[in-house]
Design an enzyme around this catalytic site. Structure first.
Site, short mmCIF file in Angstrom:
data_model
loop_
_atom_site.label_atom_id
_atom_site.label_comp_id
_atom_site.label_asym_id
_atom_site.label_seq_id
_atom_site.Cartn_x
_atom_site.Cartn_y
_atom_site.Cartn_z
N CYS A 105 -105.35 -36.18 -12.78
CA CYS A 105 -104.80 -37.25 -11.94
C CYS A 105 -103.62 -36.73 -11.13
O CYS A 105 -103.27 -37.29 -10.10
CB CYS A 105 -104.38 -38.42 -12.81
SG CYS A 105 -103.26 -37.92 -14.13
N GLU B 169 -103.24 -46.63 -16.32
CA GLU B 169 -102.85 -45.34 -15.75
C GLU B 169 -104.05 -44.86 -14.95
O GLU B 169 -105.06 -44.45 -15.51
CB GLU B 169 -102.52 -44.35 -16.85
CG GLU B 169 -101.34 -44.83 -17.65
CD GLU B 169 -100.54 -43.71 -18.26
OE1 GLU B 169 -100.76 -42.55 -17.90
OE2 GLU B 169 -99.69 -44.02 -19.08
P1 NDP Z 1 -113.52 -43.81 -15.56
O1 NDP Z 1 -112.75 -44.91 -14.97
O2 NDP Z 1 -114.90 -43.61 -15.10
O3 NDP Z 1 -113.63 -43.99 -17.15
C1 NDP Z 1 -112.47 -44.12 -17.97
C2 NDP Z 1 -112.87 -44.75 -19.28
O4 NDP Z 1 -113.26 -46.11 -19.07
C3 NDP Z 1 -114.08 -44.07 -19.94
O5 NDP Z 1 -113.91 -44.05 -21.33
C4 NDP Z 1 -115.20 -44.99 -19.52
O6 NDP Z 1 -116.34 -44.89 -20.35
C5 NDP Z 1 -114.53 -46.34 -19.65
N1 NDP Z 1 -115.18 -47.44 -18.93
C6 NDP Z 1 -116.10 -47.40 -17.94
N2 NDP Z 1 -116.42 -48.65 -17.53
C7 NDP Z 1 -115.69 -49.52 -18.28
C8 NDP Z 1 -115.56 -50.95 -18.32
N3 NDP Z 1 -116.24 -51.75 -17.51
N4 NDP Z 1 -114.69 -51.49 -19.21
C9 NDP Z 1 -113.96 -50.70 -20.04
N5 NDP Z 1 -114.05 -49.35 -20.04
C10 NDP Z 1 -114.90 -48.75 -19.18
O7 NDP Z 1 -112.66 -42.50 -15.38
P2 NDP Z 1 -113.06 -41.00 -15.73
O8 NDP Z 1 -113.38 -40.88 -17.18
O9 NDP Z 1 -114.06 -40.51 -14.74
O10 NDP Z 1 -111.66 -40.25 -15.50
C11 NDP Z 1 -111.23 -39.84 -14.26
C12 NDP Z 1 -110.23 -40.81 -13.66
O11 NDP Z 1 -109.15 -41.01 -14.56
C13 NDP Z 1 -109.62 -40.29 -12.38
O12 NDP Z 1 -109.54 -41.31 -11.44
C14 NDP Z 1 -108.23 -39.87 -12.82
O13 NDP Z 1 -107.30 -39.85 -11.78
C15 NDP Z 1 -107.92 -40.89 -13.86
N6 NDP Z 1 -106.87 -40.39 -14.72
C16 NDP Z 1 -105.61 -40.93 -14.65
C17 NDP Z 1 -104.58 -40.40 -15.42
C18 NDP Z 1 -103.19 -40.97 -15.37
O14 NDP Z 1 -102.38 -40.60 -16.23
N7 NDP Z 1 -102.82 -41.80 -14.43
C19 NDP Z 1 -104.80 -39.27 -16.32
C20 NDP Z 1 -106.16 -38.79 -16.29
C21 NDP Z 1 -107.15 -39.33 -15.53
P3 NDP Z 1 -117.49 -43.80 -20.04
O15 NDP Z 1 -116.92 -42.71 -19.23
O16 NDP Z 1 -117.87 -43.34 -21.37
O17 NDP Z 1 -118.54 -44.54 -19.30
#
Ligand code: NDP
Length: 494
Positions: A248, A214
């Site tokens: 999002c 997502e």
């Molecule tokens: P990120 O992609 O930066 O992070 C999402 C999660 O992935 C965090 O827990 C992060 O850890 C983790 N992560 C980072 N690198 C890796 C990796 N290599 N492997 C596995 N996990 C990893 O997103 P954000 O937290 O900044 O959230 C914002 C984004 O989420 C926006 O693009 C938004 O549109 C999207 N989003 C989509 C939704 C939907 O329903 N489609 C709903 C809400 C948000 P950490 O942050 O701790 O480094």
């Protein structure tokens, strides 16, 4: 304490052990174990909201309205629909009436759920709960920015009666998420940015492990010439700026009929300027997010676009901004996910223009259409490439509506949360093929040795299947039966 590669493997291993007994239970039993969850959430309502506010910074009203109360609704919905959705169901066998078949949904095993910070309670809750009900054990990796909210989530689900080991937390940064995917769970549910989603999918491909992604979106409100400007400007002022625009499904683009454009921009600017930034506007989660907003606004100003708002209020807050003017559709604010209190507005001439402009993006998560003519709006909505489209409301409200499945197409990912689809996504389907009547009936005529009678039977069957009418079916099956019986009477035993 942050989790490393070795600890990730331990967490997944522990989940695998706990899952065996959980997955063997029926859906009814799992639902019964979790039945108290809505009540526990209600009892803990204010405490959960307090932790969200303290850690994420959003207004308490938003913590309640967009996180904890929808979580109760989501829990209620999944618990009430799980048995009918995941329980065994019959499959009718038109070409093999001498058999019967059952379809059964089973948990994958161990699910790793990786969540973002913007809805730090509802998003991981919406990943975890259907996975548990479907018979999985879950290891949850929340955002490093909101670990305390995730701890509360685990406490609440445990307090409802979930046995030990079925829901574990892995606290840490992205490296922890990567380590969990490397630890070979049976499914990964990821919500976050497109860039990280790509990495997760690439790592999962080595399994291969199924993934649900997502990802981000560039939500658009499409406003037709008969829309009520007063209503739509209020809807967009909220839809673009709730959660500080960090959603999002936050309205990032407005496509408006050219006849309304000027009046709309004036009224929207006025309304967003009057948002109470102290009480109602969530700040940027961190300086990195705030820097993205600044970069997009600077690029818009440098491109000669008109930017209203955008002035700093305090360290991580801006006056909500409205960007408009010739060329806005080629700017970063329009093309990329800003994830902040910024909305861009462009005019269109016809419905066809609006559809083309809307669909000229690789994202496809959410959209809305505003019109006095609901039927026309619905027809237009059907032409938009977006997973969730709302008519005369902004799409964000759909995420708080538990029956409405949620997910995107294209760059916005795949997989669905909420609705019965979330339960289906959290399970794989097994089909069981069973005898009807005696345990061992006659030997099958298509087993060895072959005979010309089998070929004749297949020709008769092909003709009846191609025709499709009941009489042709009777005739074809009769002919096929006679050929097979003839064959059985003359062929040697094997
Ligand atoms: P990120 O992609 O930066 O992070 C999402 C999660 O992935 C965090 O827990 C992060 O850890 C983790 N992560 C980072 N690198 C890796 C990796 N290599 N492997 C596995 N996990 C990893 O997103 P954000 O937290 O900044 O959230 C914002 C984004 O989420 C926006 O693009 C938004 O549109 C999207 N989003 C989509 C939704 C939907 O329903 N489609 C709903 C809400 C948000 P950490 O942050 O701790 O480094």
């Amino acid at each position: 304490m942050p989790v490393g590669q070795a600890e990730a493997a331990v967490l997944v291993g522990r989940a695998r052990v706990a899952q065996v007994a959980w997955g063997a239970r029926s859906v009814e039993e799992r639902v019964a174990v979790l039945a108290r969850l809505p009540e526990v959430l209600h009892e803990q309502l204010e405490r959960i909201a307090g932790v969200i506010v303290a850690e994420n910074g959003k207004p308490r009203a938003e913590a309640l309205a967009h996180e904890v109360v929808p979580a109760i609704a989501v829990a209620r919905h999944h618990l009430e629909t799980a048995v009918a959705t995941l329980g065994p169901s019959r499959i009718r066998l038109a070409t093999a009436p001498y058999r019967r078949a059952v379809r059964v949904h089973r948990g994958y095993g161990v699910v790793v759920a990786i969540a973002p910070w913007n809805l730090p309670f509802l998003i991981p809750f919406s990943q975890v709960l259907p996975a548990l009900i479907a018979g999985n054990a879950v290891v949850l990796k929340p955002s490093e920015l909101t670990p305390r909210v995730a701890e509360v989530l685990v406490e609440v689900i445990s307090a409802a009666g979930l046995p030990d080991g079925l829901l574990q937390l892995a606290i840490g940064d992205g490296a922890v998420g990567a380590a969990l995917v490397e630890a070979r769970p049976d499914k990964v549910m990821f919500t976050g940015s497109v860039a990280t989603g790509r990495k997760v999918m690439a790592a999962a491909a080595r399994g291969p492990i199924p993934v649900g992604l997502e990802l981000g979106g560039v939500d658009a409100a499409v406003v037709l010439e008969d829309a009520d400007l007063e209503y739509v400007t209020s809807a967009v002022a909220w839809g673009a700026n709730f959660n500080g625009g960090q959603a999002c499904c936050s309205v990032e683009r407005v496509l408006i009929h050219e006849s309304l454009y000027q009046a709309f921009v004036v009224r929207l600017r006025d309304k967003v300027r009057r948002i109470d930034t102290d009480r109602d506007l969530a700040p940027a989660i961190d300086d990195r997010q705030r820097a993205v907003w600044e970069r997009h606004l600077d690029a818009a100003r440098n491109a000669g676009l008109s930017v209203s708002g955008g002035e700093p209020v305090r360290a991580r807050q801006l006056i909500p901004a409205v960007v408009s003017g010739e060329g806005v559709t080629t700017s970063e604010v329009w093309r990329e996910e800003t994830f902040g209190p910024i909305v861009a507005v462009a005019a269109f001439r016809s419905d066809d223009d609006a559809v083309a402009l809307h669909n000229a993006t690789e994202y496809g998560l959410t959209a809305s259409v505003f019109s006095a003519d609901t039927a026309r709006a619905q027809a237009l909505a059907g032409r938009l490439r977006a997973g969730a489209v709302s008519i005369n409301d902004v799409a964000a409200t759909m995420y708080s509506t538990p029956e409405l499945l949620w997910g995107g197409v294209g760059r916005s990912g795949f997989g669905r949360s909420h609705g019965v689809d979330a339960l289906l996504d959290a399970s794989w389907v097994q089909v069981l093929d069973l005898p009807r009547g005696p345990a061992f009936g006659p030997k099958r005529p298509w087993w060895f040795p072959y005979d010309v009678g089998l070929e004749d039977a297949m020709r008769a069957l092909a003709a009846s299947l191609a025709d499709g009418h009941a009489t042709a079916k009777l005739r074809g099956y009769g002919q096929a039966g006679r050929s097979l019986l003839g064959m059985l009477s003359r062929r040697p035993k094997l």
